[in-house]
Write a protein that holds these residues in place. Structure first.
Motif, PDB file in Angstrom:
ATOM      1  N   HIS A  39       0.813  -1.219   0.000  1.00 48.79           N
ATOM      2  CA  HIS A  39       0.000   0.000   0.000  1.00 48.79           C
ATOM      3  C   HIS A  39       0.846   1.269   0.000  1.00 48.79           C
ATOM      4  N   ASN A  40       2.139   1.142   0.233  1.00 52.10           N
ATOM      5  CA  ASN A  40       3.020   2.301   0.183  1.00 52.10           C
ATOM      6  C   ASN A  40       3.563   2.577  -1.219  1.00 52.10           C
ATOM      7  N   MET A  41       3.320   1.664  -2.144  1.00 54.90           N
ATOM      8  CA  MET A  41       3.796   1.867  -3.510  1.00 54.90           C
ATOM      9  C   MET A  41       2.886   2.878  -4.220  1.00 54.90           C
ATOM     10  N   PRO A  42       3.443   3.997  -4.689  1.00 57.05           N
ATOM     11  CA  PRO A  42       2.606   4.987  -5.371  1.00 57.05           C
ATOM     12  C   PRO A  42       2.156   4.495  -6.737  1.00 57.05           C
ATOM     13  N   ARG A  43       1.041   4.994  -7.189  1.00 55.56           N
ATOM     14  CA  ARG A  43       0.496   4.643  -8.499  1.00 55.56           C
ATOM     15  C   ARG A  43       0.989   5.690  -9.502  1.00 55.56           C
ATOM     16  N   CYS A  44       1.835   5.264 -10.411  1.00 47.01           N
ATOM     17  CA  CYS A  44       2.469   6.187 -11.368  1.00 47.01           C
ATOM     18  C   CYS A  44       1.994   5.848 -12.778  1.00 47.01           C
ATOM     19  N   LEU A  45       1.238   6.746 -13.376  1.00 47.14           N
ATOM     20  CA  LEU A  45       0.693   6.528 -14.713  1.00 47.14           C
ATOM     21  C   LEU A  45       1.646   7.081 -15.768  1.00 47.14           C
ATOM     22  N   GLY A  46       1.560   6.529 -16.968  1.00 41.13           N
ATOM     23  CA  GLY A  46       2.443   7.000 -18.023  1.00 41.13           C
ATOM     24  C   GLY A  46       2.087   6.458 -19.390  1.00 41.13           C
ATOM     25  N   GLY A  47       1.262   5.401 -19.429  1.00 35.97           N
ATOM     26  CA  GLY A  47       0.833   4.874 -20.718  1.00 35.97           C
ATOM     27  C   GLY A  47       1.864   4.005 -21.410  1.00 35.97           C
ATOM     28  N   SER A  48       2.820   3.454 -20.679  1.00 34.56           N
ATOM     29  CA  SER A  48       3.843   2.615 -21.297  1.00 34.56           C
ATOM     30  C   SER A  48       4.216   1.456 -20.377  1.00 34.56           C
ATOM     31  N   GLY A 108       1.296  -8.030   0.930  1.00 32.15           N
ATOM     32  CA  GLY A 108       2.546  -7.876   1.654  1.00 32.15           C
ATOM     33  C   GLY A 108       2.400  -7.159   2.983  1.00 32.15           C
ATOM     34  N   SER A 109       3.531  -6.992   3.646  1.00 29.34           N
ATOM     35  CA  SER A 109       3.545  -6.370   4.977  1.00 29.34           C
ATOM     36  C   SER A 109       3.652  -4.848   4.896  1.00 29.34           C
ATOM     37  N   ASN A 110       3.562  -4.306   3.688  1.00 32.16           N
ATOM     38  CA  ASN A 110       3.508  -2.849   3.473  1.00 32.16           C
ATOM     39  C   ASN A 110       4.719  -2.113   4.062  1.00 32.16           C
ATOM     40  N   GLN A 111       5.893  -2.649   3.800  1.00 29.65           N
ATOM     41  CA  GLN A 111       7.098  -1.968   4.243  1.00 29.65           C
ATOM     42  C   GLN A 111       7.309  -0.693   3.448  1.00 29.65           C
ATOM     43  N   ALA A 112       8.016   0.252   4.065  1.00 31.10           N
ATOM     44  CA  ALA A 112       8.300   1.520   3.401  1.00 31.10           C
ATOM     45  C   ALA A 112       9.108   1.278   2.134  1.00 31.10           C
ATOM     46  N   ILE A 113       8.786   2.030   1.083  1.00 36.78           N
ATOM     47  CA  ILE A 113       9.513   1.923  -0.178  1.00 36.78           C
ATOM     48  C   ILE A 113      10.850   2.657  -0.043  1.00 36.78           C
TER      49      ILE A 113
END
Length: 282
Positions: A164-173, A188-193
């Motif tokens: 849940h700490n992974m940001p959603r990054c859009l780009g179309g590729s 997962g255990s939601n560790q810091a990225i």
């Protein structure tokens, strides 16, 4: 969404059960850079010495935490670790004979991932950290797009580890994979990225170099800036300059690019390719 949620529940698996899917002789592909799995890595490392043999694990740009499969199997009874792109961690592991470099040109990564000419090198099991599933059933690769999608689609088993700490990054590729395209889901255990510390302050020589470079940048230039004190200094100088309509075609974003964007310097309107788009290339 309800259909996707039902499929989501069917594909849920623990990290331990996922690790049990690995067989002797398998090639395991870890997600690139920040998408390297954490919980799966811990679970797989616990299998070191349990009869599992000749398992090749490939990473790309290994970042912290140090892979448990390296730490827990120093005699390499079960695992051998390879990296397509050496970082400080990979180099240090290599110094101790615990990691090997896979020589290739990084810009050929997507060719390796998709071309049937390289089918013999495709992974048996691919595992990567992703952002939570969106309403369309897609998992985003966040900070580690690279060639994840191609490797996943051509692996025997594709597993995502949701963080849940992974940001959603859009780009179309190729920045996502759909739930229909994967086999299993680990929550997962939601560790810091992992993130890089701030760049150090530039020294006097770097300031002089940056000033010389600034004199050569015209309006409408297409830029590539790396990481470190000097690239960030140049980016910050651009942010405070009179330059306009600059473009970005880069392997990575550095901190100063955010300031350049906020100051309105980046429009991408003058680029010869991918106009009006920020573009990160391997």
């Amino acid at each position: 969404m309800s259909t996707y949620l039902e499929e989501y529940k069917r594909k849920l698996i623990s990290a331990e059960k996922a690790a049990e899917l690995v067989k002797s002789g398998d090639i395991i592909e870890y997600g690139m850079f920040a998408t390297k799995p954490i919980d799966f890595d811990y679970a797989l490392a616990k299998r070191a010495g349990d009869g599992l043999e000749k398992v090749s694990i490939r990473g790309t740009g290994t970042i912290l935490p140090i892979p448990e499969v390296i730490k827990n199997d120093p005699e390499q009874k079960s695992f051998q670790y390879f990296s397509w792109y050496f970082t400080a961690i990979d180099r240090k592991a290599g110094d101790f004979g615990l990691a090997c470099h896979c020589p290739f040109n990084y810009h050929e990564a997507t060719l390796l991932a998709y071309s049937p000419d390289f089918a013999h090198a495709w992974a048996d099991v691919w595992v990567a950290q992703v952002s939570p599933m969106d309403p369309s059933g897609c998992f985003n690769f966040g900070l580690g797009n690279s060639h994840n999608r191609g490797i996943a689609l051509n692996s025997r088993i594709a597993i995502v580890e949701v963080n849940h700490n992974m940001p959603r990054c859009l780009g179309g590729s190729d920045e996502f994979i759909h739930i229909n395209e994967i086999d299993y889901i680990i929550e997962g255990s939601n560790q810091a990225i992992f993130s890089m510390p701030p760049a150090p302050e530039p020294d006097e020589a770097e300031r002089k170099i940056a000033n010389y470079i600034m004199e050569e940048i015209p309006d409408g230039a297409c830029l590539q800036l790396g990481i470190g004190a000097l690239p960030n200094l140049i980016g910050n100088l651009i942010a405070e300059s009179d330059l306009i309509d600059l473009g970005i075609q880069s392997e990575m974003f550095c901190d100063a690019m955010v300031r350049m964007y906020e100051k309105g310097k980046i429009t991408n309107t003058m680029k010869a390719k991918d106009r009006h788009r920020y573009f990160l290339i391997p």
